[in-house]
Design a protein around this motif. Structure first.
Motif, PDB file in Angstrom:
ATOM      1  N   ARG A  51       0.757  -1.008  -0.221  1.00  0.00           N
ATOM      2  CA  ARG A  51       0.423  -0.140   0.244  1.00  0.00           C
ATOM      3  C   ARG A  51       0.664   1.460  -0.628  1.00  0.00           C
ATOM      4  NH1 ARG A  51      -5.489   0.547   1.619  1.00  0.00           N
ATOM      5  NH2 ARG A  51      -6.437   2.798   2.160  1.00  0.00           N
ATOM      6  N   ALA A  52       0.432   2.314  -1.066  1.00  0.00           N
ATOM      7  CA  ALA A  52       1.465   3.456  -0.580  1.00  0.00           C
ATOM      8  C   ALA A  52       0.117   4.326  -1.267  1.00  0.00           C
ATOM      9  CB  ALA A  52       2.155   3.340  -1.652  1.00  0.00           C
ATOM     10  N   ALA A  53       1.097   5.682  -1.048  1.00  0.00           N
ATOM     11  CA  ALA A  53       0.784   7.006  -1.782  1.00  0.00           C
ATOM     12  C   ALA A  53       0.286   7.476  -3.522  1.00  0.00           C
ATOM     13  CB  ALA A  53       0.504   8.484  -0.589  1.00  0.00           C
ATOM     14  N   ARG A  54       1.564   7.105  -3.425  1.00  0.00           N
ATOM     15  CA  ARG A  54       1.417   6.994  -5.573  1.00  0.00           C
ATOM     16  C   ARG A  54       1.486   5.416  -5.461  1.00  0.00           C
ATOM     17  NH1 ARG A  54       6.276   8.940  -8.162  1.00  0.00           N
ATOM     18  NH2 ARG A  54       5.214  10.315 -10.214  1.00  0.00           N
ATOM     19  N   VAL A  55       1.485   5.450  -6.625  1.00  0.00           N
ATOM     20  CA  VAL A  55       1.641   4.338  -7.937  1.00  0.00           C
ATOM     21  C   VAL A  55       2.330   4.557  -9.303  1.00  0.00           C
ATOM     22  CG1 VAL A  55       0.925   1.918  -8.908  1.00  0.00           C
ATOM     23  CG2 VAL A  55      -0.280   2.779  -7.047  1.00  0.00           C
ATOM     24  N   GLU A  84      -2.616   8.628  -5.744  1.00  0.00           N
ATOM     25  CA  GLU A  84      -2.109   8.868  -7.014  1.00  0.00           C
ATOM     26  C   GLU A  84      -1.365   7.929  -8.325  1.00  0.00           C
ATOM     27  OE1 GLU A  84       0.947  12.130  -6.647  1.00  0.00           O
ATOM     28  OE2 GLU A  84       0.310  13.223  -5.013  1.00  0.00           O
ATOM     29  N   ILE A  85      -1.424   8.109  -9.444  1.00  0.00           N
ATOM     30  CA  ILE A  85      -0.850   7.024 -10.454  1.00  0.00           C
ATOM     31  C   ILE A  85      -0.483   8.198 -11.462  1.00  0.00           C
ATOM     32  CG2 ILE A  85      -2.808   7.018 -11.528  1.00  0.00           C
ATOM     33  CD1 ILE A  85      -2.130   4.190 -12.135  1.00  0.00           C
ATOM     34  N   ALA A  86       0.599   6.525 -12.074  1.00  0.00           N
ATOM     35  CA  ALA A  86       1.752   8.146 -12.718  1.00  0.00           C
ATOM     36  C   ALA A  86       3.010   6.680 -13.914  1.00  0.00           C
ATOM     37  CB  ALA A  86       2.546   8.999 -12.941  1.00  0.00           C
ATOM     38  N   GLY A  87       2.910   7.310 -14.534  1.00  0.00           N
ATOM     39  CA  GLY A  87       3.354   6.204 -15.944  1.00  0.00           C
ATOM     40  C   GLY A  87       5.415   6.348 -15.796  1.00  0.00           C
ATOM     41  N   PHE A  88       6.307   5.365 -16.429  1.00  0.00           N
ATOM     42  CA  PHE A  88       7.293   6.285 -16.774  1.00  0.00           C
ATOM     43  C   PHE A  88       7.664   4.827 -18.127  1.00  0.00           C
ATOM     44  CE2 PHE A  88       7.397   2.362 -14.007  1.00  0.00           C
ATOM     45  CZ  PHE A  88       8.568   1.150 -13.991  1.00  0.00           C
ATOM     46  N   SER A  89       8.251   5.562 -19.065  1.00  0.00           N
ATOM     47  CA  SER A  89       8.390   3.873 -20.213  1.00  0.00           C
ATOM     48  C   SER A  89      10.048   3.473 -19.735  1.00  0.00           C
ATOM     49  CB  SER A  89       9.159   4.998 -21.047  1.00  0.00           C
ATOM     50  OG  SER A  89       9.619   4.869 -22.533  1.00  0.00           O
ATOM     51  N   SER A  90       9.557   2.130 -20.252  1.00  0.00           N
ATOM     52  CA  SER A  90      10.583   1.329 -19.729  1.00  0.00           C
ATOM     53  C   SER A  90      12.213   1.561 -20.514  1.00  0.00           C
ATOM     54  CB  SER A  90      10.648  -0.092 -20.649  1.00  0.00           C
ATOM     55  OG  SER A  90       9.727  -0.522 -21.979  1.00  0.00           O
ATOM     56  N   LEU A 187       4.260  10.901 -16.900  1.00  0.00           N
ATOM     57  CA  LEU A 187       3.902  10.103 -18.205  1.00  0.00           C
ATOM     58  C   LEU A 187       2.567   9.769 -17.684  1.00  0.00           C
ATOM     59  CD1 LEU A 187       6.211   7.939 -20.313  1.00  0.00           C
ATOM     60  CD2 LEU A 187       5.857  10.109 -19.995  1.00  0.00           C
ATOM     61  N   PRO A 188       1.444   9.513 -18.206  1.00  0.00           N
ATOM     62  CA  PRO A 188       0.090   9.264 -18.214  1.00  0.00           C
ATOM     63  C   PRO A 188      -0.508   7.523 -17.925  1.00  0.00           C
ATOM     64  CG  PRO A 188       0.037   9.891 -20.187  1.00  0.00           C
ATOM     65  CD  PRO A 188       1.592  10.547 -19.454  1.00  0.00           C
ATOM     66  N   PRO A 189      -0.747   6.883 -17.015  1.00  0.00           N
ATOM     67  CA  PRO A 189      -0.724   5.059 -16.861  1.00  0.00           C
ATOM     68  C   PRO A 189      -1.321   4.798 -18.094  1.00  0.00           C
ATOM     69  CG  PRO A 189      -2.178   6.251 -15.564  1.00  0.00           C
ATOM     70  CD  PRO A 189      -1.543   7.764 -16.193  1.00  0.00           C
ATOM     71  N   THR A 190      -0.929   5.310 -19.450  1.00  0.00           N
ATOM     72  CA  THR A 190      -1.792   4.751 -20.862  1.00  0.00           C
ATOM     73  C   THR A 190      -0.549   3.367 -22.002  1.00  0.00           C
ATOM     74  OG1 THR A 190      -1.589   6.554 -21.845  1.00  0.00           O
ATOM     75  CG2 THR A 190      -3.373   6.345 -20.880  1.00  0.00           C
ATOM     76  N   PRO A 191      -0.624   2.319 -22.164  1.00  0.00           N
ATOM     77  CA  PRO A 191       0.335   1.826 -23.009  1.00  0.00           C
ATOM     78  C   PRO A 191       1.127   2.696 -23.881  1.00  0.00           C
ATOM     79  CG  PRO A 191      -1.570   1.191 -22.968  1.00  0.00           C
ATOM     80  CD  PRO A 191      -1.503   2.238 -22.567  1.00  0.00           C
ATOM     81  N   ILE A 192       2.343   2.355 -23.971  1.00  0.00           N
ATOM     82  CA  ILE A 192       3.279   2.956 -25.251  1.00  0.00           C
ATOM     83  C   ILE A 192       3.613   2.095 -25.916  1.00  0.00           C
ATOM     84  CG2 ILE A 192       4.943   3.850 -25.662  1.00  0.00           C
ATOM     85  CD1 ILE A 192       5.280   5.034 -22.928  1.00  0.00           C
ATOM     86  N   TYR A 193       3.235   2.074 -27.324  1.00  0.00           N
ATOM     87  CA  TYR A 193       3.138   0.627 -27.791  1.00  0.00           C
ATOM     88  C   TYR A 193       4.026   1.004 -29.023  1.00  0.00           C
ATOM     89  CZ  TYR A 193      -1.961  -0.697 -26.466  1.00  0.00           C
ATOM     90  OH  TYR A 193      -2.809  -0.814 -25.903  1.00  0.00           O
ATOM     91  N   GLY A 194       4.934   1.776 -28.941  1.00  0.00           N
ATOM     92  CA  GLY A 194       5.920   2.003 -30.064  1.00  0.00           C
ATOM     93  C   GLY A 194       6.017   1.717 -31.346  1.00  0.00           C
TER      94      GLY A 194
END
Length: 205
Positions: A51-55, A84-90, A187-194
């Motif tokens: 459990r965390a305040a940010r994912v 909160e939720i955010a994304g990053f790139s591999s 980044l928004p938590p949406t897929p980066i397909y490439g």
């Protein structure tokens, strides 16, 4: 702020719990196609069930199914926890690990992209991109290396084409997300397909 990091973009599945810039707990497994079965138990095994305040979640590029499993889990947990939720790139994630492993001027991340192609992007030591992300055939990726060290799970496709390359085969690991600057973890938590989808919608007659 405590942050749960989820990484499922390749054959590896990893999670990390971070607070005040330090890793509290971490798990990393090579699961192949078993992300959906392993991810939630791995999170549950973290302190306080992760459990965390940010994912923070890896959005790709990478495995179509793996990326979507990670994002779906991250969204569900963030909703349930009010986090909160955010994304990053591999790609910068793998670059960060590569720079931590060896001091070098710049790195080309090469990841398996499917259909006989690899995803490729070069980064400087501060993780700023030197090139755009592209999907290339291995021979074109080899030509685009320009003497850079190549890291990632796609380097094996380059190794069969040429000897003596500076290669580092690696899978992404959630723990290295602590090395990413804030601009790369928003980044928004949406897929980066490439790459463009293979199927195209039919055009009405």
């Amino acid at each position: 702020m405590r942050t749960l990091i989820i990484e499922t973009s390749t054959a590896a599945c990893s999670v990390a719990l971070v607070e005040d810039g330090a890793i509290i707990a971490h798990a990393h497994e090579v699961v192949g196609r078993g992300h959906a079965e392993r991810l939630i138990p791995m999170i549950a095994d973290l302190p306080e069930g992760g459990r965390a305040a940010r994912v923070l979640v890896d959005c790709g590029p990478g495995s179509f199914t793996g990326v979507r499993v990670g994002i779906a889990a991250a969204r569900g947990l963030a909703l349930g926890w009010g986090a909160e939720i955010a994304g990053f790139s591999s790609l910068p994630l793998i670059a960060a690990a590569g720079f931590a492993d060896r001091l070098t001027d710049d790195i080309a991340v090469v990841m398996e992209g499917g259909h006989g192609e690899v995803f490729m992007q070069a980064f400087s030591a501060d993780l700023s991109p030197c090139t755009d992300m592209v999907s290339l055939k291995p021979d074109a990726a080899l030509a685009a290396l320009a003497g850079r060290r190549a890291v990632g799970n796609g380097v094996r496709w380059l190794a069969v084409l040429a000897d003596g390359l500076d290669l580092g085969e690696a899978l992404p690991d959630a723990a290295f997300a602590i090395l990413l600057p804030a601009t790369l973890t928003a980044l928004p938590p949406t897929p980066i397909y490439g790459r463009a989808p293979d199927a195209k919608p039919s055009v009405p007659k």
